[in-house]
Write a protein that holds these residues in place. Structure first.
Motif, PDB file in Angstrom:
ATOM      1  N   GLU A  33      40.953 -20.348  25.070  1.00 19.78           N
ATOM      2  CA  GLU A  33      39.646 -19.817  24.447  1.00 19.78           C
ATOM      3  C   GLU A  33      40.214 -19.206  23.155  1.00 19.78           C
ATOM      4  O   GLU A  33      39.474 -19.329  22.152  1.00 19.78           O
ATOM      5  CB  GLU A  33      39.035 -18.483  25.135  1.00 19.78           C
TER       6      GLU A  33
ATOM      7  N   ALA B 141      38.067 -18.049  19.734  1.00 19.39           N
ATOM      8  CA  ALA B 141      37.377 -16.941  20.325  1.00 19.39           C
ATOM      9  C   ALA B 141      37.803 -15.709  19.619  1.00 19.39           C
ATOM     10  O   ALA B 141      39.252 -15.670  19.414  1.00 19.39           O
ATOM     11  CB  ALA B 141      37.906 -16.704  21.674  1.00 19.39           C
TER      12      ALA B 141
ATOM     13  N   ILE C  12      33.303 -22.700  23.364  1.00 24.74           N
ATOM     14  CA  ILE C  12      33.739 -21.900  22.226  1.00 24.74           C
ATOM     15  C   ILE C  12      33.903 -22.623  20.797  1.00 24.74           C
ATOM     16  O   ILE C  12      33.578 -22.253  19.983  1.00 24.74           O
ATOM     17  CB  ILE C  12      34.923 -21.101  22.739  1.00 24.74           C
TER      18      ILE C  12
ATOM     19  N   VAL D 186      32.683 -15.029  19.403  1.00 27.18           N
ATOM     20  CA  VAL D 186      32.442 -15.663  20.632  1.00 27.18           C
ATOM     21  C   VAL D 186      33.682 -15.057  21.767  1.00 27.18           C
ATOM     22  O   VAL D 186      34.769 -15.206  21.391  1.00 27.18           O
ATOM     23  CB  VAL D 186      32.606 -17.219  20.600  1.00 27.18           C
TER      24      VAL D 186
END
Length: 311
Positions: free
Chosen positions: A209, A214, A186, A197
């Motif tokens: 993430e 993210a 990511i 993402v």
């Protein structure tokens, strides 16, 4: 054929909205495991109440590959009439012609409620994937979420190849990164291309993430309110509250993500919560292991205590 060289910086699809895009399970009922549309409506409305950004319908955890065309249409229409949330619709096929047929059918059933379709990477050759995605978009004019999920597709590509594909496909609005280590992937993707993402995999690496850039989570979990609480706090700039909102659920996340039986475990917990009527899965998905009944009850009890303390 459009190539990566002449599409970089020319994106024509707005990035998918950040937040939690809940992956819907497909409820079944009775000895024949018929569709349970009232349970589906209840689950959809719970996601809306929780504050989900949108819904992911007919994904891998929605058992899409076990559904007939008529059942898929019934599910999409039920979701569309049960909530105003936008939908990302999963495409099960890996070949181009049946993928186009699935997208066309989804648009016919749910119309403009389809925000995007999720298409899996179907080849180790970036050019094959690029041509596949261009053909789907040319026929359907629908934004695409590119799913990198080797467990389901049996195709493994490097993160650089994922970036190459996205750069060559300006209609890709998001990437769903499910090839571990997801946080590392990511971070590389968001540094190179201007798409959203999302992580998946039941939220196992959600905190990392988010730290890697993210936009949120596109996954299922038996306590989706925990996903929403975590992601909302993170986007508000409060990483400590985000961790506090989610870290208490990590034992349950880990329980749900056990290989081969993950789907059955999650549906069992959704049924125990009263969000669906029955936790049944369709073959060839593995059924719930009866040896885990007491463990499941204990997991749910502990999660419900967390909910009560948070109120």
């Amino acid at each position: 054929m459009t190539t990566a060289a002449n599409t970089v910086g020319e994106r024509n699809a707005a990035p998918l909205e950040p937040g939690v895009w809940g992956v819907l399970a497909t409820p079944f009922a009775g000895p024949n495991r018929d569709l349970d549309l009232p349970s589906l409506t209840r689950l959809v409305q719970f996601y809306e109440k929780c504050g989900a950004t949108g819904l992911t319908v007919l994904g891998v955890f929605g058992e899409a590959s076990s559904l007939s065309g008529e059942e898929r249409t019934a599910i999409l229409r039920t979701v569309a009439t049960s909530t105003e949330l936008p939908m990302v619709v999963g495409v099960s096929a890996l070949a181009t012609a049946p993928s186009i047929a699935e997208v066309t059918s989804a648009r016919s059933a749910a119309g403009d409620r389809v925000r995007a379709v999720m298409v899996q990477i179907n080849s180790g050759s970036p050019q094959v994937v690029i041509e596949h995605l261009h053909a789907i978009h040319a026929e359907t004019n629908t934004p695409i979420v590119l799913q990198d999920y080797p467990v389901a597709s049996h195709v493994t590509v490097s993160t650089d190849r994922v970036i190459e594909i996205v750069e060559a496909c300006p209609f890709v609005c998001a990437v769903k990164a499910e090839a571990p280590p997801t946080a590392a992937a990511i971070a590389r993707i968001v540094d190179r291309v201007s798409v959203s993402v999302f992580g998946g995999l039941g939220g196992q690496s959600l905190l990392d993430e988010l730290a890697a850039g993210a936009a949120g989570a596109m996954t299922g979990f038996s306590f989706p309110e925990a996903l929403v609480g975590c992601v909302s706090a993170w986007h508000a700039g409060d990483s400590d509250s985000a961790r506090e909102a989610f870290i208490r659920y990590l034992p349950l996340v880990n329980y749900e993500q056990q290989p081969r039986v993950a789907l059955a475990l999650r549906k069992d917990l959704l049924a125990r919560r009263g969000l669906i009527g029955d936790g049944a899965v369709r073959p060839p998905a593995a059924a719930f292991p009866e040896q885990l009944r007491e463990i499941a009850a204990d997991q749910l009890r502990r999660a419900e205590l967390i909910e009560e303390r948070g109120r």
